[in-house]
Write an enzyme that holds these catalytic residues in place. Structure first.
Site, short mmCIF file in Angstrom:
data_model
loop_
_atom_site.label_atom_id
_atom_site.label_comp_id
_atom_site.label_asym_id
_atom_site.label_seq_id
_atom_site.Cartn_x
_atom_site.Cartn_y
_atom_site.Cartn_z
N GLU A 22 -9.99 -1.77 5.70
CA GLU A 22 -8.63 -2.02 6.15
C GLU A 22 -8.48 -3.22 7.07
O GLU A 22 -7.52 -3.95 6.98
CB GLU A 22 -8.03 -0.79 6.84
CG GLU A 22 -6.57 -1.00 7.17
CD GLU A 22 -5.84 0.32 7.35
OE1 GLU A 22 -4.65 0.34 7.12
OE2 GLU A 22 -6.47 1.32 7.69
N GLN B 1 0.83 -1.19 0.00
CA GLN B 1 0.00 0.00 0.00
C GLN B 1 0.88 1.25 0.00
O GLN B 1 1.64 1.47 0.94
CB GLN B 1 -0.87 -0.02 1.27
CG GLN B 1 -1.77 1.18 1.43
CD GLN B 1 -2.29 1.28 2.86
OE1 GLN B 1 -1.54 1.19 3.82
NE2 GLN B 1 -3.59 1.44 3.00
N GLY B 2 0.78 2.08 -1.04
CA GLY B 2 1.58 3.30 -1.11
C GLY B 2 0.78 4.52 -0.70
O GLY B 2 0.23 5.22 -1.55
N TYR B 3 0.67 4.74 0.59
CA TYR B 3 -0.10 5.89 1.08
C TYR B 3 0.80 6.95 1.73
O TYR B 3 0.97 8.04 1.21
CB TYR B 3 -1.15 5.43 2.10
CG TYR B 3 -2.43 4.86 1.50
CD1 TYR B 3 -2.49 4.43 0.18
CD2 TYR B 3 -3.58 4.74 2.28
CE1 TYR B 3 -3.66 3.91 -0.35
CE2 TYR B 3 -4.76 4.21 1.75
CZ TYR B 3 -4.79 3.80 0.44
OH TYR B 3 -5.95 3.28 -0.08
N SER B 4 1.38 6.63 2.89
CA SER B 4 2.11 7.63 3.66
C SER B 4 3.33 8.15 2.92
O SER B 4 3.95 7.43 2.13
CB SER B 4 2.59 7.03 4.99
OG SER B 4 1.49 6.76 5.82
N SER C 110 4.78 -1.15 4.18
CA SER C 110 5.00 -2.51 4.71
C SER C 110 5.04 -3.50 3.55
O SER C 110 4.19 -3.48 2.67
CB SER C 110 3.87 -2.89 5.66
OG SER C 110 3.89 -2.03 6.77
#
Lengths: 372, 397
Positions: free
Chosen positions: B249, B131-134, B166
């Site tokens: 989530e 997951q590429g969020y932060s 992660s």
């Protein structure tokens, strides 16, 4: 698998909320503060007209034969409204004692009039010491048959207005074995003294028994199991009341935080207050599910009720106290005044914490049941 | 209220229980693990095989629609599978990120072509997602993200950096939030892209966590070309898509089963330790603490059944549904903290040290569960959400 309320249960709760908003407002609650009875008989009759006092009485005695969960929903609303009066002690506890353990003649004599609210019953289960010791009240066999009760019961709710009480006693001739007796409050040798205490929405009494004679058919059986069941039902009832009380103090704090302004903005926009409110929600919602579960198993799987009731009581009485304290702090000075209504719930939370056993008492029960 | 399961659900449970009894040991894997931790390629291959076998046996993504490889079963059936997996100490699913987050999002927002292309490989773990969020400047304030994607011809060109990603070190694909309109208000210029992790211009740098493991990463993008068809939902409307993912989530019944497992292990530990010449579990003070924890676990269990029933009936849970992350992660941390107290000095011993007790499980779990309080929106952000969106308290920043 369906975990939740049925449509009729949602409707029951909704009706109760609306009814008490109309007839049991904080002003109505305050109106009984100074009265010795400590509740409105007119409101009590109205509640009976809605069927609340008949919920747990079987149809054969003119009752509705509803479930403990149904009753718990009404009690939650009673907590939301901080309803004063003997309702829970009479319509749940004294009623269940008779339904589950009364002799045929006792059922005949009392259940119909309990359902109609023509009679008020209560329970005298707590002892002299902290906790729920039995030995404060002794039952001896009377020479001519029946029993003689001697001793005291403290913090007996609404004994001063009740027609009878279900009293726990230890049987002298059987090494103090627990037993329950239905004792009419007009019995000779019985003295009731109203105790002045913190929670003005409840009345409690000290009841002294001086060789009070009760007939054989006044004994409720089986004593030990029924006593346990009543203590569990009492714990559950207070937990349900605490659930409603928690909702109310949260609602009051949130509403106030939206209108009270400091530093040029509503105080509810400050994260310190937001987080305090969020923590109440985080306490409240899992506790609500636990309460529903405990109330459900009271009827569905009684063998798991003791553990569930102990858990619900331990959790909810602390959740309510914590929420009430947070709500007072979120109000600031106004929350500490007599004029503001908040102290009604703050004190009720304290009553709920000790009534039917402290959180620590119930946690120890949970530990014992699980065999830690 | 009806706390019984249907005959079909009971049958599913006993079928799965038998299957797990036979197959867990054969997997060559120990215990639950992947929550995207340090794994060598051989172990990863084993975990992929494990998920594929589980899928072929019919125990993955049961509630997905049939046309995308699911069985269109009710959420309770999926919950039963999660429960049984944890009770059997079955290895965790390495493709959890795809199964629990991207998959449901694609089913709602994806094009037919995207669903056909990606969903089957999520189910079998053939493709692992991260997951590429932060980003360094967009943590709690996720919508402040700056990673830029410009549409040039039939490709997006991506430049920027993600962090705390992660499992990026062994992921095949990333679902990623990028800024596609820098001029728009911050929530309105974001798009949701699917990016092949083998694309030229991507560099992954593992970060070492306080546990000593490489769990999360920095991911750098330098002129990375992403086909335009990898856009999910509409251009500049990625925030809505991302919010759908955040809703998916956590499968919280799984999480509460984990709390139940932790409590069981804590109680066993307390029975085995001694204090004042008696088992620690008999110590009046520690018993109180244990009971308080057991009560919180029990309450969360019923709370999750309540939310599950809401989902089953297609009802929105509202406020009660907002507390799960906050309560669940704090509960697990408190369970681990109690275990550390029970261990005394042995809590300090390294995992492979002979002085370590209970296989050195707890010190790692304690630190890991602290990380879970932060990841996916910290406790403080969760409280903001409850107060502002749940209670309607005024939002002024």
């Amino acid at each position: 698998m369906e975990f939740g309320l049925s449509e009729s249960q949602e409707a029951l709760k909704h009706t109760a909320r609306q009814f008490l908003a109309q007839h049991g407002s904080a002003a109505d609650v305050r109106a009984v503060f100074a009265q010795e009875d400590g509740f409105s008989r007119q409101l009590y009759r109205r509640m009976a007209e809605l069927g609340w006092t008949a919920m747990l009485v079987g149809e054969e005695y003119g009752g509705l034969g509803l479930s403990v969960l149904d009753m718990a929903l009404v009690l939650e609303e009673a907590g939301y409204a901080a309803l004063p009066g003997p309702f829970v002690f009479s319509a749940l506890l004294a009623t269940c004692a008779l339904v589950e353990g009364g002799s045929p003649s006792a059922k005949e004599a009392w259940l119909g009039s309990l359902a109609k609210a023509a009679t008020i019953g209560t329970v005298a289960l707590s002892g002299e010491g902290p906790g729920l010791e039995l030995d404060a009240l002794a039952a001896r066999r009377a020479p001519g048959g029946g029993w003689l009760l001697s001793g005291t019961r403290k913090f007996v709710p609404y004994a001063h207005v009740a027609d009878f009480m279900v009293a726990a006693a230890g049987k002298v001739e059987e090494n103090g074995a627990p037993a329950l007796f239905l004792v009419e409050t007009k019995s000779p040798g019985l003295r009731v003294r109203l105790v002045s205490q913190m929670d003005l929405t409840r009345r409690v009494c000290r009841v002294a028994f001086d060789d009070v004679a009760v007939p054989v058919e006044a004994e409720l059986r089986p004593g030990p199991a029924l006593l346990e069941r009543l203590l569990d039902l009492g714990a559950l009832a207070i937990a349900a009341d605490s659930l409603g009380g928690t909702e109310r103090v949260l609602e009051m704090a949130v509403e106030y935080s939206k209108v009270r302004r400091q530093f040029g903005r509503p105080v509810g926009s400050f994260q310190a207050l937001q987080h305090a409110a969020a923590e109440i929600v985080a306490d409240l919602e899992p506790a609500r599910a636990l309460l529903w579960y405990a109330a459900h198993v009271a009827d569905a799987t009684p063998e798991s009720f003791g553990r569930a009731a102990a858990m619900a009581k331990a959790l909810l009485s602390e959740v309510f106290s914590r929420a009430a304290q947070r709500s007072v702090l979120m109000h600031g000075g106004i929350g500490f005044t007599w004029e503001h209504d908040l102290h009604i719930w703050f004190k009720r939370a304290r009553f709920n914490e000790s009534c039917f056993g402290s959180p620590a008492h119930h946690r120890e029960r949970v530990a014992r049941i699980a065999g830690y | 209220m009806d706390l019984t399961f249907s005959p079909e659900q009971e049958a599913l449970r006993s079928r799965l229980r038998a299957w797990l009894a036979e197959n867990v040991a054969r997997s060559g894997l120990k215990g639950p693990r992947p929550r995207s931790v340090d794994l060598d390629s051989e172990t990863i291959a084993r975990y992929k095989r494990w998920q594929q076998r589980l899928y072929e046996a019919g125990y993955v993504a049961l509630s997905w629609p049939k046309e995308y490889g699911g069985q269109a079963l009710d959420p309770v059936s999926q919950a039963i599978v999660n429960e049984e997996m944890l009770c059997a100490q079955a290895p965790a699913l390495i493709g959890a990120m795809g199964l629990e987050m991207l998959g449901p999002t694609l089913i709602t927002w994806g094009s037919e072509a995207q669903k056909r292309r990606y969903l089957p490989k999520i189910l079998t773990a053939e493709e692992i997602w991260c997951q590429g969020y932060s980003e360094p400047e967009a943590g709690s304030d996720l919508a402040a993200l700056k990673t830029r994607a410009e549409l040039k011809g039939d490709c997006f060109v991506v430049n920027g950096q993600k962090v705390w990603t992660s499992g990026a070190q062994h992921a095949d694909m990333m679902f990623c939030l990028v800024r596609t309109d820098p001029a728009a208000p911050k929530h309105h210029g974001i798009s949701y892209l699917l990016i092949d992790m083998r694309s030229p211009g991507i560099r992954v740098r593992p970060l070492v966590q306080m546990t000593g493991e490489r769990g999360f990463n920095e991911v750098f993008f330098e002129d990375v070309q992403v086909p335009a068809e990898n856009l999910v939902g509409r251009l500049n409307e990625g925030w809505q898509v991302a919010n759908a993912t955040l809703v998916h989530e956590r499968n919280m019944l799984g999480a509460v089963t984990q709390s139940q497992q932790l409590f069981g292990r804590l109680l066993a530990l307390a029975r085995s330790m001694r204090r004042n010449a008696a088992p620690l579990s008999r110590d009046p003070v520690f018993r109180q603490r244990l009971a308080a924890l057991e009560i919180r676990v029990e309450a969360m269990k019923h709370h999750m059944y309540r939310l599950l029933t809401d989902r089953q009936k297609g009802r929105h849970s509202g406020l009660p549904g907002m507390i799960n992350k906050l309560v669940g992660t704090e509960l697990n941390y408190d369970l681990a903290t109690a275990a550390l107290e029970a261990l005394g000095d042995a809590a300090l011993a390294a995992r492979d040290e002979p002085e370590a007790l209970d296989h050195g499980f707890w010190p790692y779990e304690w630190m890991f569960s602290l990380g879970m309080i932060i990841g996916g929106g910290t406790t403080h952000i969760q409280k903001n959400i409850i107060a502002e969106r749940g209670l309607g308290m005024p939002r002024i920043r």
